[in-house]
Scaffold this motif. Structure first.
Motif, PDB file in Angstrom:
ATOM      1  N   ILE A 141       0.857  -1.286  -0.115  1.00 14.61           N
ATOM      2  CA  ILE A 141      -0.071  -0.134   0.064  1.00 14.61           C
ATOM      3  C   ILE A 141       0.836   1.279   0.003  1.00 14.61           C
ATOM      4  CG2 ILE A 141      -1.940  -1.090   1.183  1.00 14.61           C
ATOM      5  CD1 ILE A 141      -1.068   0.827   3.570  1.00 14.61           C
ATOM      6  N   SER A 142       2.298   1.047  -0.233  1.00 13.65           N
ATOM      7  CA  SER A 142       3.055   2.416  -0.272  1.00 13.65           C
ATOM      8  C   SER A 142       2.679   3.171  -1.361  1.00 13.65           C
ATOM      9  CB  SER A 142       4.391   1.852  -0.661  1.00 13.65           C
ATOM     10  OG  SER A 142       5.188   2.700  -1.258  1.00 13.65           O
ATOM     11  N   THR A 143       2.391   4.395  -1.107  1.00 15.05           N
ATOM     12  CA  THR A 143       2.043   5.161  -2.249  1.00 15.05           C
ATOM     13  C   THR A 143       3.220   6.031  -2.666  1.00 15.05           C
ATOM     14  OG1 THR A 143       1.321   6.900  -0.182  1.00 15.05           O
ATOM     15  CG2 THR A 143      -0.260   5.592  -1.628  1.00 15.05           C
ATOM     16  N   LYS A 144       4.267   5.623  -2.327  1.00 12.56           N
ATOM     17  CA  LYS A 144       5.675   6.318  -2.626  1.00 12.56           C
ATOM     18  C   LYS A 144       5.695   6.195  -4.268  1.00 12.56           C
ATOM     19  CE  LYS A 144      10.242   5.672  -1.713  1.00 12.56           C
ATOM     20  NZ  LYS A 144      10.896   4.831  -0.911  1.00 12.56           N
ATOM     21  N   THR A 145       5.745   7.408  -4.953  1.00  9.79           N
ATOM     22  CA  THR A 145       6.054   7.344  -6.267  1.00  9.79           C
ATOM     23  C   THR A 145       7.380   7.140  -6.888  1.00  9.79           C
ATOM     24  OG1 THR A 145       6.189   9.745  -6.398  1.00  9.79           O
ATOM     25  CG2 THR A 145       3.959   8.876  -6.676  1.00  9.79           C
ATOM     26  N   ILE A 146       7.293   6.533  -7.903  1.00  5.32           N
ATOM     27  CA  ILE A 146       8.574   6.081  -8.656  1.00  5.32           C
ATOM     28  C   ILE A 146       8.949   7.314  -9.549  1.00  5.32           C
ATOM     29  CG2 ILE A 146       9.831   4.475  -9.990  1.00  5.32           C
ATOM     30  CD1 ILE A 146       7.853   2.348  -8.828  1.00  5.32           C
ATOM     31  N   GLY A 147       9.811   7.987  -9.506  1.00  8.25           N
ATOM     32  CA  GLY A 147      10.270   8.895 -10.491  1.00  8.25           C
ATOM     33  C   GLY A 147      10.837   8.229 -11.727  1.00  8.25           C
ATOM     34  N   VAL A 148      10.643   9.024 -12.781  1.00  6.15           N
ATOM     35  CA  VAL A 148      11.014   8.431 -13.785  1.00  6.15           C
ATOM     36  C   VAL A 148      12.490   8.621 -14.012  1.00  6.15           C
ATOM     37  CG1 VAL A 148      10.612   8.381 -16.503  1.00  6.15           C
ATOM     38  CG2 VAL A 148       8.814   8.829 -14.984  1.00  6.15           C
TER      39      VAL A 148
ATOM     40  N   MET B   1       1.898   9.744 -11.372  1.00  4.35           N
ATOM     41  CA  MET B   1       3.026   8.898 -11.186  1.00  4.35           C
ATOM     42  C   MET B   1       2.740   7.318 -10.611  1.00  4.35           C
ATOM     43  SD  MET B   1       6.349  10.125 -11.360  1.00  4.35           S
ATOM     44  CE  MET B   1       5.897  10.941 -12.922  1.00  4.35           C
ATOM     45  N   ILE B   2       3.539   6.430 -11.107  1.00  3.12           N
ATOM     46  CA  ILE B   2       3.333   5.238 -10.774  1.00  3.12           C
ATOM     47  C   ILE B   2       3.760   4.955  -9.364  1.00  3.12           C
ATOM     48  CG2 ILE B   2       3.790   2.885 -11.280  1.00  3.12           C
ATOM     49  CD1 ILE B   2       4.737   3.748 -13.990  1.00  3.12           C
ATOM     50  N   THR B   3       2.707   4.350  -8.431  1.00  2.00           N
ATOM     51  CA  THR B   3       3.157   4.174  -7.151  1.00  2.00           C
ATOM     52  C   THR B   3       4.006   2.730  -7.062  1.00  2.00           C
ATOM     53  OG1 THR B   3       0.903   3.137  -6.552  1.00  2.00           O
ATOM     54  CG2 THR B   3       1.368   5.446  -6.243  1.00  2.00           C
ATOM     55  N   GLU B   4       4.699   2.624  -5.962  1.00  2.00           N
ATOM     56  CA  GLU B   4       5.236   1.357  -5.659  1.00  2.00           C
ATOM     57  C   GLU B   4       4.406   0.359  -5.237  1.00  2.00           C
ATOM     58  OE1 GLU B   4       7.943   1.560  -2.367  1.00  2.00           O
ATOM     59  OE2 GLU B   4       9.370   3.000  -3.325  1.00  2.00           O
ATOM     60  N   GLY B   5       3.266   0.458  -4.558  1.00  2.00           N
ATOM     61  CA  GLY B   5       2.337  -0.411  -4.251  1.00  2.00           C
ATOM     62  C   GLY B   5       1.590  -1.036  -5.656  1.00  2.00           C
ATOM     63  N   SER B   6       1.223  -0.196  -6.477  1.00  3.70           N
ATOM     64  CA  SER B   6       0.685  -0.828  -7.477  1.00  3.70           C
ATOM     65  C   SER B   6       1.377  -1.585  -8.219  1.00  3.70           C
ATOM     66  CB  SER B   6      -0.094   0.157  -8.230  1.00  3.70           C
ATOM     67  OG  SER B   6       0.981   1.345  -8.688  1.00  3.70           O
ATOM     68  N   LEU B   7       2.734  -1.277  -8.187  1.00  2.00           N
ATOM     69  CA  LEU B   7       3.563  -2.280  -9.196  1.00  2.00           C
ATOM     70  C   LEU B   7       3.645  -3.672  -8.436  1.00  2.00           C
ATOM     71  CD1 LEU B   7       6.368  -0.214 -10.296  1.00  2.00           C
ATOM     72  CD2 LEU B   7       5.311  -1.876 -11.677  1.00  2.00           C
ATOM     73  N   PHE B   8       3.841  -3.752  -6.875  1.00  5.51           N
ATOM     74  CA  PHE B   8       3.946  -4.877  -6.559  1.00  5.51           C
ATOM     75  C   PHE B   8       2.738  -5.861  -6.665  1.00  5.51           C
ATOM     76  CE2 PHE B   8       6.668  -2.825  -3.234  1.00  5.51           C
ATOM     77  CZ  PHE B   8       7.888  -3.037  -3.689  1.00  5.51           C
ATOM     78  N   PHE B   9       1.519  -5.157  -6.712  1.00  5.40           N
ATOM     79  CA  PHE B   9       0.206  -5.746  -6.896  1.00  5.40           C
ATOM     80  C   PHE B   9       0.141  -6.384  -8.024  1.00  5.40           C
ATOM     81  CE2 PHE B   9      -4.143  -5.707  -8.602  1.00  5.40           C
ATOM     82  CZ  PHE B   9      -4.929  -6.288  -7.501  1.00  5.40           C
ATOM     83  N   PHE B  10       0.614  -5.604  -9.240  1.00  8.48           N
ATOM     84  CA  PHE B  10       0.693  -5.956 -10.518  1.00  8.48           C
ATOM     85  C   PHE B  10       1.381  -7.352 -10.799  1.00  8.48           C
ATOM     86  CE2 PHE B  10       2.574  -6.000 -14.719  1.00  8.48           C
ATOM     87  CZ  PHE B  10       1.599  -6.351 -15.468  1.00  8.48           C
ATOM     88  N   SER B  11       2.778  -6.971 -10.079  1.00  6.25           N
ATOM     89  CA  SER B  11       3.492  -8.215 -10.293  1.00  6.25           C
ATOM     90  C   SER B  11       3.023  -9.384  -9.433  1.00  6.25           C
ATOM     91  CB  SER B  11       4.673  -7.855  -9.644  1.00  6.25           C
ATOM     92  OG  SER B  11       5.928  -8.914  -9.750  1.00  6.25           O
TER      93      SER B  11
END
Lengths: 194, 100
Positions: A141-148, B1-11
């Motif tokens: 549930i981390s909402t930390k965004t990934i910078g491009v 921006m893409i969040t870390e959580g959504s990437l983990f969820f997707f994977s």
């Protein structure tokens, strides 16, 4: 320069690509016709490639298309074309795989999914499991965004042929082994019935 | 921006679809396809980690996964062809001649 409009666009593109990838992956594993499944697999690969591109890994995105969609899928399609016998194969396959009987496996993989999500959620305390607190916890549930952060081919090449030079040699050895193995397996042997 | 959580969820979701495929299919070709999906799920996680930490180590691992997938497919499809030649079917349940 990044405009204000560009920020939600990346997110929307990511969600669309992720939905397409998940949907086509689910369709891939449930098709009777191998050719249809492979075409859905190509869509999955292309969607994943788009996600790589959105993450700034443009080199990985290009490799995903060239190697996966271009080489591995073609191998699959060649083999499918050799073994496919039209309606006979599809009828056979529909007897091998019945969606009604896959509920058990579906529940098992859903349990695996929720268990992994629980491990990555803040409900699960890492220190409770004996893991030292020096390990920072990752969270779904981390909402930390990934910078491009664009990591280009030059940077990858410098790392690959610098500290990871041994890995290149191992990869070469692996490919050579696979080549010899595939050549040996593909030969025609005398007929042995099993 | 893409969040870390959504990437983990997707994977994780993609990996579980692959596991579902391996469990549910009895055709050897479809099992190989499901393994490809699982490898891709892990590759997404590696590239995401490379992007999160802003270094290229994750993408080096992605290159290695790509090499592994190519070799695995070459050997696996060789086995598929050999199996079809010998038993004229791809049903893995037919491979029971080594049963004790």
């Amino acid at each position: 320069m990044m405009t204000i409009m560009a920020i939600p666009t990346t997110q929307i593109l990511f969600y669309i690509a992720a939905s397409v990838a998940l949907l086509s992956a689910l369709l891939t594993v449930t098709r009777y016709n191998a050719v249809h499944a492979l075409l859905y697999l190509v869509i999955t690969m292309l969607a994943i490639s788009l996600i790589f591109f959105l993450l700034g890994a443009s080199f990985a995105a290009a490799l995903q298309i060239i190697v996966y969609a271009g080489a591995i899928i073609v191998l699959f399609i060649f083999v499918t074309m050799m073994l496919h016998q039209g309606d006979v194969t599809i009828k056979q396959e529909s007897q091998l795989f019945r969606p009604g009987r896959s509920i058990g496996a579906g529940i098992l993989s859903l349990i695996l999914f929720f268990e992994t999500m629980f491990l990555l959620s803040p409900l699960y305390d890492l220190s409770q499991a004996g893991v030292s607190t020096a390990v920072s916890q990752v969270s779904v549930i981390s909402t930390k965004t990934i910078g491009v952060n664009v990591i280009g081919a030059k940077e990858i090449g410098l790392t690959l042929f610098g500290p990871y030079l041994l890995l290149v040699e191992i990869a070469a050895l692996l490919l050579l082994t696979a080549l010899i193995g595939a050549f040996h397996l593909g030969r025609r042997h005398q007929e042995v019935t099993i | 921006m893409i969040t870390e959580g959504s990437l983990f969820f997707f994977s994780i979701a993609l990996f579980c679809i692959g596991v579902f495929g391996v469990l549910v299919r009895r055709n050897l070709l479809f099992i190989l396809i499901s393994i490809e999906i699982m490898l891709n799920a892990v590759a997404v996680l590696f590239v995401a980690a490379s992007s999160i930490h802003n270094n290229s180590d994750g993408q080096i691992m992605y290159l290695l996964i790509l090499t592994l997938a190519a070799s695995e497919v070459a050997v696996g499809l060789g086995l598929v062809i050999q199996m079809y030649r010998r038993s004229k079917t791809l049903d893995v349940d037919q491979l029971s001649s080594m049963k004790g």
